[in-house]
Scaffold this motif. Structure first.
Motif, PDB file in Angstrom:
ATOM      1  N   LEU A 261       0.840  -1.204   0.000  1.00  0.00           N
ATOM      2  CA  LEU A 261       0.000   0.000   0.000  1.00  0.00           C
ATOM      3  C   LEU A 261       0.874   1.252   0.000  1.00  0.00           C
ATOM      4  CD1 LEU A 261      -2.704   1.439   0.185  1.00  0.00           C
ATOM      5  CD2 LEU A 261      -2.674   1.071   2.668  1.00  0.00           C
ATOM      6  N   GLU A 262       1.906   1.264   0.816  1.00  0.00           N
ATOM      7  CA  GLU A 262       2.802   2.415   0.887  1.00  0.00           C
ATOM      8  C   GLU A 262       3.493   2.659  -0.447  1.00  0.00           C
ATOM      9  OE1 GLU A 262       5.516   3.679   4.446  1.00  0.00           O
ATOM     10  OE2 GLU A 262       6.624   2.215   3.237  1.00  0.00           O
ATOM     11  N   LEU A 263       4.004   1.595  -1.068  1.00  0.00           N
ATOM     12  CA  LEU A 263       4.680   1.736  -2.356  1.00  0.00           C
ATOM     13  C   LEU A 263       3.707   2.177  -3.450  1.00  0.00           C
ATOM     14  CD1 LEU A 263       6.982  -1.436  -2.258  1.00  0.00           C
ATOM     15  CD2 LEU A 263       7.674   0.953  -1.964  1.00  0.00           C
ATOM     16  N   THR A 264       2.468   1.697  -3.366  1.00  0.00           N
ATOM     17  CA  THR A 264       1.449   2.099  -4.350  1.00  0.00           C
ATOM     18  C   THR A 264       1.156   3.588  -4.238  1.00  0.00           C
ATOM     19  OG1 THR A 264       0.422  -0.091  -4.306  1.00  0.00           O
ATOM     20  CG2 THR A 264      -0.925   1.736  -5.127  1.00  0.00           C
TER      21      THR A 264
ATOM     22  N   LEU B 152      -7.409   9.293  -6.318  1.00  0.00           N
ATOM     23  CA  LEU B 152      -7.029   7.941  -5.905  1.00  0.00           C
ATOM     24  C   LEU B 152      -5.922   8.025  -4.852  1.00  0.00           C
ATOM     25  CD1 LEU B 152      -7.565   4.958  -6.385  1.00  0.00           C
ATOM     26  CD2 LEU B 152      -5.850   4.999  -8.211  1.00  0.00           C
ATOM     27  N   PHE B 153      -4.969   8.929  -5.068  1.00  0.00           N
ATOM     28  CA  PHE B 153      -3.923   9.158  -4.068  1.00  0.00           C
ATOM     29  C   PHE B 153      -4.543   9.621  -2.753  1.00  0.00           C
ATOM     30  CE2 PHE B 153      -1.368  12.184  -1.724  1.00  0.00           C
ATOM     31  CZ  PHE B 153      -0.198  11.479  -1.494  1.00  0.00           C
ATOM     32  N   PHE B 154      -5.470  10.557  -2.836  1.00  0.00           N
ATOM     33  CA  PHE B 154      -6.109  11.117  -1.642  1.00  0.00           C
ATOM     34  C   PHE B 154      -6.686  10.016  -0.759  1.00  0.00           C
ATOM     35  CE2 PHE B 154     -10.078  12.687   0.334  1.00  0.00           C
ATOM     36  CZ  PHE B 154      -9.591  13.740   1.101  1.00  0.00           C
ATOM     37  N   PHE B 155      -7.470   9.130  -1.343  1.00  0.00           N
ATOM     38  CA  PHE B 155      -8.137   8.105  -0.552  1.00  0.00           C
ATOM     39  C   PHE B 155      -7.172   7.003  -0.113  1.00  0.00           C
ATOM     40  CE2 PHE B 155     -11.945   9.941  -2.597  1.00  0.00           C
ATOM     41  CZ  PHE B 155     -12.691  10.160  -1.451  1.00  0.00           C
ATOM     42  N   LEU B 156      -6.227   6.625  -0.969  1.00  0.00           N
ATOM     43  CA  LEU B 156      -5.283   5.577  -0.577  1.00  0.00           C
ATOM     44  C   LEU B 156      -4.297   6.078   0.477  1.00  0.00           C
ATOM     45  CD1 LEU B 156      -4.440   3.613  -3.858  1.00  0.00           C
ATOM     46  CD2 LEU B 156      -6.030   3.037  -2.008  1.00  0.00           C
TER      47      LEU B 156
END
Length: 224
Positions: A51-54, A87-91
């Protein structure tokens, strides 16, 4: 035959040509640089977090999507610009909840539901302000949910005296400057000789995302 329509919402663009926004397009390299700076710190972990790398990789994707929008200026490229951002915001928020709850599923679900409800409320209120005419602040109000989330995270981190507050507070302050330059792009067009200030939105935003990423990697590592 009429020329193909193009999206013209920034000072620098005056035609539908691919390089009509050279500065706006090239400053998207800042996002890729931000991702490359943070990536090694996450990659060197003994147990890497997918998740962090994504989330880190998404910052680079944001740069690519924005580059496509500022060169192609089509509805499809506009979608490729906006989708990675949210997508960045929510992840990223999901990553924070995973870290602060130590991966407790029900807590994560509860926090995410509350976040989505708050996001929907802000979007609704912004929609009310934007009805019946041109979007206020050159469309920058769409990023109100992100600003509110960053400000709230900063306050909570300060209240808990967590060292990540420095990253969150710094990112929030820079984001306010970033939104200001995005909002002033059209109104400063003449004063900037047709360049505008949108390119500063890219550079400052890349800094914001870099700070948020580094804060999560350094100060909110996964618990063993």
């Amino acid at each position: 035959m009429d020329p193909a329509p193009f999206i013209d919402i920034y000072c620098e663009r005056t035609t539908g040509a691919f390089w009509a926004e050279p500065i706006n397009a090239l400053t998207n390299l800042a996002f890729i640089i931000a991702a490359l700076v943070v990536w090694p710190a996450a990659w060197r972990r003994r147990e890497r977090s997918l998740l962090e790398l994504t989330v880190i990789a998404l910052v680079g994707v944001i740069g690519v999507g924005s580059f496509l929008f500022h060169t192609l200026a089509t509805p499809l490229s506009a979608a490729l610009d906006v989708i990675p951002i949210w997508l960045f915001f929510f992840l990223y928020i999901l990553l924070l909840f995973v870290r602060i709850t130590n991966g407790k599923t029900f807590d994560i679900i509860g926090y995410m539901i509350a976040t989505i409800m708050g996001f929907a409320l802000v979007v609704y209120l912004v929609g009310l302000l934007s009805r019946g005419g041109e979007a206020p602040l050159n469309g920058s109000l769409q990023y109100a949910p992100a600003l509110i989330a960053m400000a709230v995270a900063s306050v909570i981190a300060v209240w808990r005296d967590h060292p990540v507050w420095r990253y969150f507070a710094g990112a929030t302050a820079i984001f306010i400057m970033s939104l200001t330059f995005r909002s002033l792009d059209q109104s400063t067009c003449m004063a900037t000789a047709g360049i505008g200030t949108h390119f500063l939105w890219h550079i400052l935003n890349a800094t914001v995302l870099g700070l948020l990423l580094m804060g999560a990697v350094r100060e909110l590592p996964p618990k063993n």
